[in-house]
Design an enzyme around this catalytic site. Structure first.
Site, PDB file in Angstrom:
ATOM      1  N   GLU A 125       9.253  22.395  32.838  1.00 13.46           N
ATOM      2  CA  GLU A 125       8.890  23.148  31.626  1.00 13.46           C
ATOM      3  C   GLU A 125       7.545  23.827  31.765  1.00 13.46           C
ATOM      4  OE1 GLU A 125       9.131  21.053  27.793  1.00 13.46           O
ATOM      5  OE2 GLU A 125       7.435  22.247  27.126  1.00 13.46           O
TER       6      GLU A 125
ATOM      7  N   GLU B  89       7.630  14.446  28.411  1.00 13.62           N
ATOM      8  CA  GLU B  89       6.196  14.212  28.169  1.00 13.62           C
ATOM      9  C   GLU B  89       5.891  12.792  27.668  1.00 13.62           C
ATOM     10  OE1 GLU B  89       4.780  17.513  25.817  1.00 13.62           O
ATOM     11  OE2 GLU B  89       4.997  18.888  27.524  1.00 13.62           O
TER      12      GLU B  89
END
Length: 466
Positions: free
Chosen positions: A316, A213
């Protein structure tokens, strides 16, 4: 999207076994029908049909699995031995389990660790104090047992959440910050030391993602890279260092964040040949809906159209905001089903859930970011709780084999979502999800043959044709 050619397939003399999971029933990957195909008739608009064209095939399937984090391993260690075996067989068993073949793990700490830590004890750029001793207590033993249960073959990749604090602009592993340029070489070397340390203990590492991220400033471990910064770190440091350390055969995955900005990241990195040569493909998550709007499934297709030689990997996803009253909350499972069908239909080769196991509080998590997992453990009682999400994932992972080819599939009406794969053993797998409040009668039409089936409301079915 490129199409491959396979030999002419026919469902003649083949039977279809139907497995069903449905809300408000006891059906959980339960065999509910066995039928044979008949000659297909012209479908009409008042019917609902799923159309499978076995002459059109696409990407090669890599696998499905979940992350073995510190949190998962710590909870696992608290379980009674028999429940540990139950969990491993449930995930990695090919006959009685759902056949996971893919796994992700964290490079030092992430939010799903009991606390922040690194693998070095000083700030030297040569990383001479590097040690994975921390991971040998819980995480590595669980990974080894998962590999053994999977038959010795578990594709494992690793992701960092943050460089050590001394390498960052904010001198903090948490709260974003950026990698200091003077530590780019040391940080690139850190990945290689992780891979070599794990492999020295008999745990093969398939590859790495550059950064978990990279556009999120989180209250947990995080680090920000603009598209240009990730491109340049890959091109000038990580890629060359991996090659110099004899790890040029390992796969590097860029982005590892949500679908919303994925096109910009792919454009920036893959349009640069010197960066693109080091990248296996793009990883992505499903959390773009936090800012409002629907999942941006179509962005995945556009990346594949623009860069057909690069791969797509879901790295994810989980249901956030843990609440023990929602173990059986069906929309959580349907989020998995919808995402997996759309992502595969848009070219994704593999799909990785987040934590495979969490406790009765949705953790442990050292910043209180508690979430759902497909399976929870009550560490007070030793009980395992299998949520509907586990079974929805299993409708894919249990039946689609490694190296399967995705097959062209379309539904005539929006309540039904569907995808199909042709397995190496010649079996054909079609997965159908009913998002509606009503049971639906539908036709599955494969080339010139059909079978008529019924799917309950809010249900998933896997059709295995062989």
């Amino acid at each position: 999207m490129n199409q491959d050619t396979i030999s002419k397939y026919s469902v003649a003399n083949k039977s279809v076994m139907v497995y069903t999971t449905a809300e408000n029933t006891a059906l959980r990957l339960t065999k509910t029908a066995a039928k044979t195909f008949v000659k297909a008739e012209q479908p009409v608009e008042s019917e609902i049909s799923v159309f499978v064209n076995t002459n059109k095939t696409f990407q090669t399937f890599m696998g499905i699995g979940g992350a073995i984090t510190d949190a998962s391993a710590e909870v696992f260690a608290k379980l009674p031995k028999d429940k540990q075996e139950t969990l491993l067989k449930a995930y990695y068993g090919k006959t009685n389990g759902i056949g996971y073949s893919l796994a992700r793990t964290n490079i030092h700490s992430c939010d799903f660790s009991s606390g922040s830590y690194t693998y070095v004890s000083d700030e030297a750029k040569d990383l001479n104090t590097f040690s994975i001793a921390h991971d040998t207590v819980y995480r590595i033993p669980m990974i080894k047992r998962a590999i053994a249960e999977a038959g010795g073959d578990l594709l494992l990749y690793a992701s960092p959440w943050s460089p050590p604090a001394f390498m960052k602009t904010n001198k903090d592993m948490l709260h974003g910050g950026k990698l200091l340029p003077e530590y780019a070489e040391a940080w690139a070397l850190y990945y290689t030391k992780f891979i070599k340390a794990y492999e020295a203990l008999g745990i093969p590492i398939w590859g790495i993602t550059v950064q978990n991220e990279p556009m999120a400033k989180q209250i947990w471990e995080s680090c920000i890279y603009s598209a240009e910064e990730e491109r340049d770190f890959l091109k000038n440091h990580l890629g060359p260092t991996m090659e110099a350390e004899g790890l040029g055969d390992k796969n590097i995955v860029v982005w590892d964040h949500n679908r919303d900005l994925i096109n910009h990241r792919a454009n920036t990195i893959f349009e640069d040949p010197e960066a693109a040569k080091y990248a296996w493909g793009t990883g992505f998550h499903w959390y773009e809906t936090w800012a409002g709007g629907d999942p941006m499934y179509d962005n995945i297709r556009k990346v594949k159209e623009n860069f057909p030689d690069k791969n797509l990997l879901f790295t994810e996803g989980c249901s956030e905001s843990f609440n023990a009253d929602h173990y059986e909350y069906w929309p959580n499972a349907e989020r998995y089903g919808s995402s997996m069908i759309h992502d595969f239909n848009n070219g994704t080769v593999g799909w990785t859930d987040w934590n495979i196991l969490l406790d009765q509080h949705g953790g442990p998590n050292h910043v209180g970011n508690f979430c759902f997992a497909p399976v929870h453990a009550n560490t007070d009682t030793g009980e395992l709780i299998f949520t509907p999400s586990y079974y929805y994932i299993g409708h894919f992972s249990k039946f689609i084999q490694k190296d399967a080819k995705r097959v062209s599939t379309a539904s005539s009406r929006s309540p039904l979502l569907s995808t199909s794969f042709m397995n190496p053993d010649g079996s054909l797998v079609t997965i159908v999800m009913n998002q509606s409040d009503d049971a639906i009668n539908y036709n599955t039409i494969i080339d010139n043959s059909e079978v008529k089936l019924e799917i309950p409301a809010h249900a998933m079915q896997t059709l295995v044709i062989q």
